[in-house]
Design an enzyme around this catalytic site. Structure first.
Site, PDB file in Angstrom:
ATOM      1  N   GLU A 105      79.118  99.717  26.652  1.00 33.87           N
ATOM      2  CA  GLU A 105      79.434  98.883  25.491  1.00 33.87           C
ATOM      3  C   GLU A 105      80.345  99.619  24.492  1.00 33.87           C
ATOM      4  OE1 GLU A 105      76.374  98.074  22.560  1.00 33.87           O
ATOM      5  OE2 GLU A 105      76.968  95.996  22.347  1.00 33.87           O
ATOM      6  N   ARG A 128      75.491 109.397  18.915  1.00 30.67           N
ATOM      7  CA  ARG A 128      76.554 108.487  18.473  1.00 30.67           C
ATOM      8  C   ARG A 128      77.542 109.184  17.543  1.00 30.67           C
ATOM      9  NH1 ARG A 128      73.611 102.734  17.068  1.00 30.67           N
ATOM     10  NH2 ARG A 128      72.148 102.717  18.816  1.00 30.67           N
TER      11      ARG A 128
HETATM   12  N1  5AD Z   1      65.067 100.611  20.988  1.00 34.67           N
HETATM   13  C1  5AD Z   1      65.075  99.274  20.786  1.00 34.67           C
HETATM   14  N2  5AD Z   1      65.911  98.658  19.933  1.00 34.67           N
HETATM   15  C2  5AD Z   1      66.780  99.419  19.245  1.00 34.67           C
HETATM   16  N3  5AD Z   1      67.712  99.099  18.326  1.00 34.67           N
HETATM   17  C3  5AD Z   1      68.335 100.225  17.938  1.00 34.67           C
HETATM   18  N4  5AD Z   1      67.803 101.283  18.587  1.00 34.67           N
HETATM   19  C4  5AD Z   1      66.838 100.804  19.406  1.00 34.67           C
HETATM   20  C5  5AD Z   1      65.932 101.407  20.320  1.00 34.67           C
HETATM   21  N5  5AD Z   1      65.930 102.720  20.531  1.00 34.67           N
HETATM   22  C6  5AD Z   1      68.002  97.736  17.886  1.00 34.67           C
HETATM   23  C7  5AD Z   1      67.689  97.437  16.441  1.00 34.67           C
HETATM   24  C8  5AD Z   1      68.596  96.264  16.192  1.00 34.67           C
HETATM   25  C9  5AD Z   1      69.766  96.463  17.113  1.00 34.67           C
HETATM   26  C10 5AD Z   1      71.083  96.655  16.487  1.00 34.67           C
HETATM   27  O1  5AD Z   1      69.411  97.546  17.951  1.00 34.67           O
HETATM   28  O2  5AD Z   1      66.347  97.094  16.259  1.00 34.67           O
HETATM   29  O3  5AD Z   1      67.966  95.085  16.623  1.00 34.67           O
END
Ligand code: 5AD
Length: 483
Positions: free
Chosen positions: A171, A100
């Protein structure tokens, strides 16, 4: 640098593209014409936009998780588990934080360390490092469409590799992936970077390949009143459409009061359509996404299921096209695949159970959505005026002037003057509007709403309410009442 909401000229785009594809060696693996043919061969059932439009027509709300790990084989297993055991209708690939931030060397180290240790040492899937072919090895073996989800201010190379890699949705946006995520990136820069992403998607559209684009709705996810996130969504839709995007999914993050949440989606749909039509983009398709609660979660897993289920219920009663699902591990960090699937199944129960009910046209919702639309018009009219008709220019000026002001955002390009707080029924209102140009009627409306709460709580309207509201859901309440 002066930014304009104008389709990037061919020569400018292609010379920029040359540089972008050199940012990391995998960029050389992108061949546009070959990628067009690859995308055209993806079956309809696995095309993101197609599945969304079908759901929208049938009045269904699809469910989608977030998920991403460092290694390919594990990532495939994870997504496969979420579609089989979690009943996910749409799949994600969440990108890791190094990618990112365009820190591909560190992402590479993360991959190597994950191989050494046998566990994921990245918080997502490093798409750029893997390149086109490995991405295709992921997207091709799953039964459902897969979208790239991230939070990247400069996603130009990521977009190139993702689309060539077989992802059918992407996104992000120049405002929504800057202001909530970054401190120092200027809006001019990130809007320009995202014009590149949208221009590339537009190029695929011209070649007969439709790629779904989703601006990130919830912004900071913390007491963001609907008028703010909806205004940003309308602007990002206009900017994307100008570059040639044809398939948009616009989003909103749950605030917690059902009437306000349903009204927010209603207002978002109506005004996005109105603005796209008004500026000549009536051929752009709009669907919607509702994000389950994006703020602090309870530690307790059962209580988390309560929060998750309330979000799923609000999404389906609002007739959102899809809902982004949280997990019972939200308070802890990256969830296990089992926890992720559990959040999905809890949500599926609600989206199927309530699919024949709609709250979108009940009088209280219509009244609330009329207010949101009035608020959005105050903001959007001013943006248009500041930009002399140009929404890119206007956006930069509007953030500078605090006309658009995102609560709790880290960006130094955000004024940070507004103060949101809940009213006595839990709807998010403004304790201070900062420099958002509301009419006197709207200002009175917000003041009145907070005075009602203050009277009920026997305390003055104050910043303490804001603090109490931020922590309330984690403690089991929507409104942060005094003890
Ligand atoms: N796997 C699952 N959820 C994720 N989030 C960020 N990275 C991951 C990942 N690798 C989720 C966080 C939050 C949202 C912004 O994205 O837990 O709920």
């Amino acid at each position: 640098m002066e930014i304009k909401n104008k389709k990037i000229a061919n020569d400018v785009f292609f010379s920029e593209r040359k540089e972008v594809l050199k940012q990391w060696p995998t960029g050389e693996g992108v061949d546009f014409d070959e990628a067009v043919n690859y995308q055209k061969a993806i079956p309809e059932t696995k095309q993101f936009g197609k599945k969304l439009v079908k759901a929208e027509i049938e009045g269904e709300t699809l469910i989608q998780p977030r998920a991403g790990v460092a290694l390919c084989k594990e990532h495939i297993e994870l997504l496969h588990f979420l579609e089989t055991e979690g009943e996910a209708d749409l799949l994600p690939t969440t990108v890791d934080s190094y990618t990112r931030l365009n820190r591909y060397k560190e992402a590479q180290t993360g991959i190597e360390r994950s191989i050494e240790t046998g566990r994921s040492m990245l918080n997502g899937f490093p798409i750029v490092n893997y390149g086109v072919d490995l991405c295709r090895s992921v997207t091709s073996v799953l039964s459902n469409p897969v979208q790239v989800r991230h939070g990247t201010p400069d996603a130009r190379l990521l977009t190139e590799i993702s689309i060539a890699g077989g992802f059918t949705s992407f996104e992000g946006g120049g405002i929504s992936y800057n202001i909530p995520y970054s401190k120092n990136h200027s809006l001019e820069k990130t809007i320009a970077h995202w014009q590149y992403t949208d221009r590339l998607v537009g190029m695929y559209e011209e070649a007969g390949v439709s790629i779904n684009r989703e601006p990130f709705g919830p912004l900071t996810g913390t007491l963001v009143a609907p008028c703010i996130s909806n205004s940003v969504a309308v602007i990002e839709s206009l900017l994307a459409a100008e570059q040639g995007v044809k398939d948009l999914t616009i989003g909103y993050g749950q605030c917690g009061n059902l009437i306000q949440d349903v009204a927010a989606i209603r207002a978002l749909k109506l005004l996005a359509r109105e603005y796209l039509d008004k500026f000549g983009y009536s051929d752009v398709t709009i669907t919607t996404v509702f994000h389950q609660w994006m703020g602090g979660f309870p530690q307790d897993e059962s209580k988390s299921f309560g929060v998750i289920s309330w979000g799923a219920a609000a999404a389906v009663l609002a007739k959102a096209t899809k809902v982004i699902v949280k997990t019972p591990h939200e308070a802890m960090g990256v969830p296990t695949k089992e926890a992720n699937a559990a959040g999905l199944r809890a949500s599926k129960q609600l989206t199927s159970m309530l699919k024949d009910q709609s709250f979108t046209e009940i009088p209280a919702v219509i009244a609330e959505s009329n207010i949101i639309m009035q608020e959005m018009k105050c903001i959007l009219d001013k943006v248009e005026e500041l930009g002399k008709g140009d929404f890119a220019l206007g956006t930069v000026a509007a953030f500078e002037a605090g006309v658009i002001d995102v609560p709790f955002a880290p960006s130094r390009y955000n004024a940070g003057k507004v103060m949101p707080a809940r009213d006595n029924l839990g709807a998010v209102r403004f304790l201070s509007v900062g420099d958002i140009p509301f009419s006197k009627d709207l200002l009175d409306f917000h003041r009145e709403k907070l005075e009602q709460r203050a009277a009920f709580e026997k305390r003055p309207v104050s910043f303490q309410m804001v603090i109490d509201d931020v922590y309330a859901i984690g403690k089991g309440f929507l409104i942060g009442r005094p003890k």
